[in-house]
Design a protein around this motif. Structure first.
Motif, PDB file in Angstrom:
ATOM      1  N   SER A  88       0.914  -1.186   0.157  1.00 19.35           N
ATOM      2  CA  SER A  88       0.037   0.132   0.025  1.00 19.35           C
ATOM      3  C   SER A  88       0.849   1.204   0.107  1.00 19.35           C
ATOM      4  N   LEU A  89       2.205   1.094   0.424  1.00 14.60           N
ATOM      5  CA  LEU A  89       2.996   2.394   0.454  1.00 14.60           C
ATOM      6  C   LEU A  89       3.251   3.065  -0.981  1.00 14.60           C
ATOM      7  N   GLY A  90       2.913   1.936  -1.899  1.00 14.04           N
ATOM      8  CA  GLY A  90       3.222   2.191  -3.165  1.00 14.04           C
ATOM      9  C   GLY A  90       1.968   3.312  -3.804  1.00 14.04           C
ATOM     10  N   ASN A  91       1.021   3.450  -3.065  1.00 15.29           N
ATOM     11  CA  ASN A  91      -0.077   4.343  -3.414  1.00 15.29           C
ATOM     12  C   ASN A  91       0.311   5.819  -2.903  1.00 15.29           C
ATOM     13  N   LEU A  92       1.426   5.874  -2.257  1.00 18.26           N
ATOM     14  CA  LEU A  92       1.576   7.446  -1.738  1.00 18.26           C
ATOM     15  C   LEU A  92       2.458   8.092  -2.914  1.00 18.26           C
ATOM     16  N   THR A  93       1.845   8.542  -3.617  1.00 20.97           N
ATOM     17  CA  THR A  93       2.382   9.222  -4.974  1.00 20.97           C
ATOM     18  C   THR A  93       2.944  10.371  -4.823  1.00 20.97           C
ATOM     19  N   PRO A 111       6.337  -3.779  -4.482  1.00 16.38           N
ATOM     20  CA  PRO A 111       6.273  -2.933  -5.689  1.00 16.38           C
ATOM     21  C   PRO A 111       6.016  -1.398  -5.214  1.00 16.38           C
ATOM     22  N   LEU A 112       7.145  -0.756  -5.671  1.00 13.57           N
ATOM     23  CA  LEU A 112       6.771   0.915  -5.431  1.00 13.57           C
ATOM     24  C   LEU A 112       6.881   1.496  -6.524  1.00 13.57           C
ATOM     25  N   GLY A 113       6.862   0.981  -7.614  1.00 14.44           N
ATOM     26  CA  GLY A 113       7.077   1.609  -9.252  1.00 14.44           C
ATOM     27  C   GLY A 113       6.218   2.760  -9.207  1.00 14.44           C
ATOM     28  N   PRO A 133      13.252  -5.696  -6.513  1.00 14.33           N
ATOM     29  CA  PRO A 133      12.170  -5.727  -7.777  1.00 14.33           C
ATOM     30  C   PRO A 133      12.525  -4.762  -8.909  1.00 14.33           C
ATOM     31  N   ASP A 134      12.292  -5.221 -10.202  1.00  8.78           N
ATOM     32  CA  ASP A 134      12.538  -4.520 -11.383  1.00  8.78           C
ATOM     33  C   ASP A 134      11.942  -3.101 -11.138  1.00  8.78           C
ATOM     34  N   ALA A 135      10.759  -3.273 -10.677  1.00 13.26           N
ATOM     35  CA  ALA A 135       9.776  -1.990 -10.834  1.00 13.26           C
ATOM     36  C   ALA A 135      10.395  -0.959 -10.299  1.00 13.26           C
ATOM     37  N   LEU A 136      11.639  -0.977  -9.412  1.00 13.69           N
ATOM     38  CA  LEU A 136      12.226   0.333  -8.815  1.00 13.69           C
ATOM     39  C   LEU A 136      12.710   1.067  -9.869  1.00 13.69           C
ATOM     40  N   ALA A 137      12.946   0.409 -10.830  1.00 18.58           N
ATOM     41  CA  ALA A 137      13.508   1.339 -12.149  1.00 18.58           C
ATOM     42  C   ALA A 137      12.532   2.314 -12.568  1.00 18.58           C
ATOM     43  N   ILE A 156      21.540  -8.563  -9.316  1.00 13.11           N
ATOM     44  CA  ILE A 156      21.099  -7.024  -9.258  1.00 13.11           C
ATOM     45  C   ILE A 156      20.650  -6.832 -10.422  1.00 13.11           C
ATOM     46  N   PRO A 157      19.318  -6.101 -10.316  1.00 17.15           N
ATOM     47  CA  PRO A 157      18.589  -6.091 -11.589  1.00 17.15           C
ATOM     48  C   PRO A 157      19.022  -4.727 -12.649  1.00 17.15           C
ATOM     49  N   PRO A 158      19.648  -5.176 -13.882  1.00 20.87           N
ATOM     50  CA  PRO A 158      20.496  -4.281 -14.678  1.00 20.87           C
ATOM     51  C   PRO A 158      19.424  -3.080 -14.786  1.00 20.87           C
ATOM     52  N   LYS A 159      18.219  -3.133 -14.781  1.00 21.47           N
ATOM     53  CA  LYS A 159      17.221  -2.025 -14.922  1.00 21.47           C
ATOM     54  C   LYS A 159      17.533  -0.967 -13.910  1.00 21.47           C
ATOM     55  N   LEU A 160      18.283  -1.093 -12.840  1.00 20.77           N
ATOM     56  CA  LEU A 160      18.657   0.087 -11.789  1.00 20.77           C
ATOM     57  C   LEU A 160      19.510   1.074 -12.625  1.00 20.77           C
TER      58      LEU A 160
END
Length: 312
Positions: A88-93, A111-113, A133-137, A156-160
């Protein structure tokens, strides 16, 4: 009696209005309450996270200064919080700072994307597990990211490497495996790359040696192996600390390290470096140098010149 009853109802109604706080943004309010539900709070840090207290007065919460008031900062470091971090912290836009460090949180990183304004994310010194998570990118404004001292696994996600504003990256003291992503060479503003005490293997990508902004490079206590580029020191004019200890680096220690004149600490111990020790006489700020447990040699007076140079 017909007159008294409406008056009684009116009085009850007024009392209800005064005992209930109106929250301008119910989405932020409900998101933080959902987070609280998954948390054990032995110190009572979340004790005033209740409906009758305005969300902007909750412990550890700061809001924007103009209506509609939105949560922009959640800081709950060192509060002995246990439990899991709710998605739910991902909703604090409007959130730009999230610090849950030095607690006893478990589970995975949610997921905090959707947090496009998030600049600082501190989840270090917890008991988090799972993968990064990749979504951090998608948090494109991220500047400081610290997940150190947890139990994170996987690669380590390359997307970082897409986080073009990243200045500080600390993933140290986890159980991460695989290689350092080549994409990290795109982080041209990176000042701290701290990946020590993991299970990383392979070579340092060439692009890392071109990050002239780096001040702190910590890759110690991994399984990295390669010969260091002869000119590596020439590409790090701002380097302050270099930690490559307890790996499998080999070949000669590049003499160019002595050209990174801002260096204060060098640790190349417990590797397979060979040959002579170069001069570090230009490093007037150097206060720590550790070269033990390598295969370095010194034959003849010329080979010992590095000691004289350290007098500077």
């Amino acid at each position: 009696m017909l007159i008294v009853l409406p008056l009684l109802l009116l009085c009850c109604g007024v009392g209800t209005v005064h005992s209930t706080t109106v929250h301008e943004n119910s989405k932020d309010f409900l998101s933080l309450l959902e987070f609280k539900r998954g948390i054990s709070d032995p110190k009572g840090a979340l004790g005033n996270w209740i409906n009758s207290t305005h969300i902007c007065r909750w412990n550890g919460v700061k809001c924007t200064t103009t209506p509609p008031l939105r949560v922009m900062n959640v800081t709950l470091t060192g509060q002995s919080l246990a439990g899991t971090i709710s998605p739910s912290l991902g909703n604090l836009t409007f959130l730009n700072h999230l610090d849950l460090s030095s607690n006893a949180l478990v589970g995975t990183i949610p997921p905090l994307g959707h947090l496009k304004q998030l600049k600082n994310l501190f989840l270090n010194n917890n008991n988090l597990s799972g993968t990064i998570p990749d979504a951090l990118a998608n948090c494109s404004d991220l500047s400081l990211l610290d997940f150190s001292t947890n139990f994170l696994v996987g690669s380590i996600p390359p997307k970082l490497g897409l986080l073009s504003n990243l200045e500080y990256l600390n993933l140290g003291t986890n159980q991460l495996e695989g290689s350092i992503p080549d994409a990290f060479g795109q982080l041209v503003d990176l000042r701290s790359l701290l990946l020590e005490t993991n299970r990383l293997s392979g070579e340092i990508p060439d692009a890392i040696f071109r990050l002239s902004s780096l001040q702190y490079l910590g890759l110690g206590y991994n399984m990295l192996r390669m010969a260091l580029p002869p000119n590596m020191g020439d590409h790090f004019p701002n380097l302050v600390q270099l930690g490559l200890q307890s790996n499998f680096f080999e070949g000669p220690i590049p003499a160019s390290i002595g050209n990174a004149i801002g260096l204060e600490a060098i640790d190349l111990s417990f590797n397979n470096f060979t040959g002579q020790i170069p001069s570090f006489g230009k490093l007037s700020n150097l206060s720590y140098l550790n070269l033990q447990h390598n295969d370095l040699v010194a034959r003849g007076n010329e080979s010992w010149e590095f000691l004289n140079a350290l007098g500077n």
